[in-house]
Design a protein around this motif. Structure first.
Motif, PDB file in Angstrom:
ATOM      1  N   GLY A 195     -50.659  15.290   1.851  1.00 15.76           N
ATOM      2  CA  GLY A 195     -49.428  15.542   1.114  1.00 15.76           C
ATOM      3  C   GLY A 195     -49.169  14.436   0.115  1.00 15.76           C
ATOM      4  O   GLY A 195     -50.015  13.570  -0.109  1.00 15.76           O
ATOM      5  N   ARG A 196     -47.975  14.459  -0.457  1.00 14.68           N
ATOM      6  CA  ARG A 196     -47.557  13.423  -1.411  1.00 14.68           C
ATOM      7  C   ARG A 196     -46.397  12.651  -0.811  1.00 14.68           C
ATOM      8  O   ARG A 196     -45.565  13.215  -0.097  1.00 14.68           O
ATOM      9  CB  ARG A 196     -47.151  14.055  -2.738  1.00 14.68           C
TER      10      ARG A 196
ATOM     11  N   GLY B 269     -44.503  20.070  -1.406  1.00 16.12           N
ATOM     12  CA  GLY B 269     -43.825  20.791  -2.469  1.00 16.12           C
ATOM     13  C   GLY B 269     -42.494  21.331  -1.984  1.00 16.12           C
ATOM     14  O   GLY B 269     -42.203  21.366  -0.786  1.00 16.12           O
ATOM     15  N   PHE B 270     -41.663  21.752  -2.920  1.00 17.40           N
ATOM     16  CA  PHE B 270     -40.295  22.159  -2.611  1.00 17.40           C
ATOM     17  C   PHE B 270     -40.231  23.312  -1.612  1.00 17.40           C
ATOM     18  O   PHE B 270     -39.503  23.262  -0.634  1.00 17.40           O
ATOM     19  CB  PHE B 270     -39.560  22.524  -3.906  1.00 17.40           C
ATOM     20  N   LEU B 271     -40.979  24.369  -1.871  1.00 24.23           N
ATOM     21  CA  LEU B 271     -40.917  25.534  -0.981  1.00 24.23           C
ATOM     22  C   LEU B 271     -41.403  25.208   0.425  1.00 24.23           C
ATOM     23  O   LEU B 271     -40.809  25.635   1.409  1.00 24.23           O
ATOM     24  CB  LEU B 271     -41.703  26.709  -1.566  1.00 24.23           C
ATOM     25  N   ALA B 272     -42.471  24.450   0.529  1.00 22.70           N
ATOM     26  CA  ALA B 272     -42.974  24.051   1.848  1.00 22.70           C
ATOM     27  C   ALA B 272     -41.940  23.187   2.567  1.00 22.70           C
ATOM     28  O   ALA B 272     -41.741  23.321   3.778  1.00 22.70           O
ATOM     29  CB  ALA B 272     -44.291  23.302   1.712  1.00 22.70           C
ATOM     30  N   ASP B 273     -41.254  22.314   1.827  1.00 19.99           N
ATOM     31  CA  ASP B 273     -40.212  21.480   2.440  1.00 19.99           C
ATOM     32  C   ASP B 273     -39.076  22.333   2.981  1.00 19.99           C
ATOM     33  O   ASP B 273     -38.549  22.073   4.059  1.00 19.99           O
ATOM     34  CB  ASP B 273     -39.653  20.474   1.426  1.00 19.99           C
ATOM     35  N   VAL B 274     -38.687  23.351   2.231  1.00 18.75           N
ATOM     36  CA  VAL B 274     -37.579  24.216   2.645  1.00 18.75           C
ATOM     37  C   VAL B 274     -37.959  25.045   3.871  1.00 18.75           C
ATOM     38  O   VAL B 274     -37.206  25.124   4.838  1.00 18.75           O
ATOM     39  CB  VAL B 274     -37.142  25.140   1.483  1.00 18.75           C
ATOM     40  N   TYR B 275     -39.137  25.660   3.841  1.00 16.09           N
ATOM     41  CA  TYR B 275     -39.523  26.566   4.917  1.00 16.09           C
ATOM     42  C   TYR B 275     -40.128  25.869   6.126  1.00 16.09           C
ATOM     43  O   TYR B 275     -39.923  26.296   7.263  1.00 16.09           O
ATOM     44  CB  TYR B 275     -40.499  27.628   4.395  1.00 16.09           C
ATOM     45  N   GLU B 276     -40.879  24.804   5.904  1.00 17.62           N
ATOM     46  CA  GLU B 276     -41.588  24.159   7.008  1.00 17.62           C
ATOM     47  C   GLU B 276     -41.068  22.766   7.328  1.00 17.62           C
ATOM     48  O   GLU B 276     -41.327  22.238   8.388  1.00 17.62           O
ATOM     49  CB  GLU B 276     -43.078  24.064   6.671  1.00 17.62           C
TER      50      GLU B 276
END
Length: 181
Positions: free
Chosen positions: A108-109, A131-138
């Motif tokens: 990741g970053r 990334g943003f979507l992965a942070d929100v969902y996971e």
């Protein structure tokens, strides 16, 4: 006490007489990525050749809502060129730097770092984003480094041992900011 860079950025610095010395703009590291101090926001709207900093030894206490300075002379000026490594404003920035295992697996970053401000040691872990979507969902992932981990911090990436992939933890709630790790 473990702190996160994002948690410190924006906090006010207060002198013992209650007068504000400024607000934290960034966290500053030396060439070995040991915590050196904090960079303060400038009061002037135009770019400066030097920056205001407070070295870690001059910070008397690290509260949740403010940093307390030892004395009124704790703020000093430093040439911007000497401020090479920081979390997000220096020449070499940790934020968004990719983290790979030595086997070539991207973890990741960097979205945040964990460090102990009273010790001049390198940071002890990272909060990683996909990334943003992965942070929100996971949720973001937290990587706490073992004491003996050989980490290479390059110009373009951070390399960690292959065993670190198994040490990733999900931070699903975001409530863990500031908790003891």
């Amino acid at each position: 006490m473990i702190r996160q860079a994002q948690q410190v950025i924006g906090l006010p610095l207060l002198r013992k007489n209650g007068k504000a010395a400024g607000r934290v703009l960034d966290v500053w590291f030396d060439e070995f990525w040991r915590f050196c101090g904090v960079v303060l926001r400038e009061r002037l709207p135009w770019p400066q050749r030097d920056v205001r900093v407070v070295r870690r030894e001059r910070i008397a206490s690290w509260g949740e809502d403010a940093l307390m300075l030892e004395d009124g002379e704790a703020v000093e000026r430093l040439d911007k060129r000497q401020l090479l490594r920081t979390f997000h404003t220096g020449v070499v920035r940790l934020k968004d730097m990719p983290v790979y295992t030595v086997d070539g697996q991207e973890l990741g970053r960097v979205s945040d770092v964990y460090f102990r401000p009273n010790e001049g040691k390198p940071w002890i872990g990272y909060e990683l984003t996909d990334g943003f979507l992965a942070d929100v969902y996971e949720g973001r992932r937290r990587l706490l480094l073992p004491e003996d981990a050989e980490v290479v911090i390059g110009e373009d990436a951070i390399l960690v041992p292959a065993s670190c992939e198994r040490m990733l933890e999900r931070n699903l709630s975001g409530k863990e900011q500031g908790e003891s790790v």
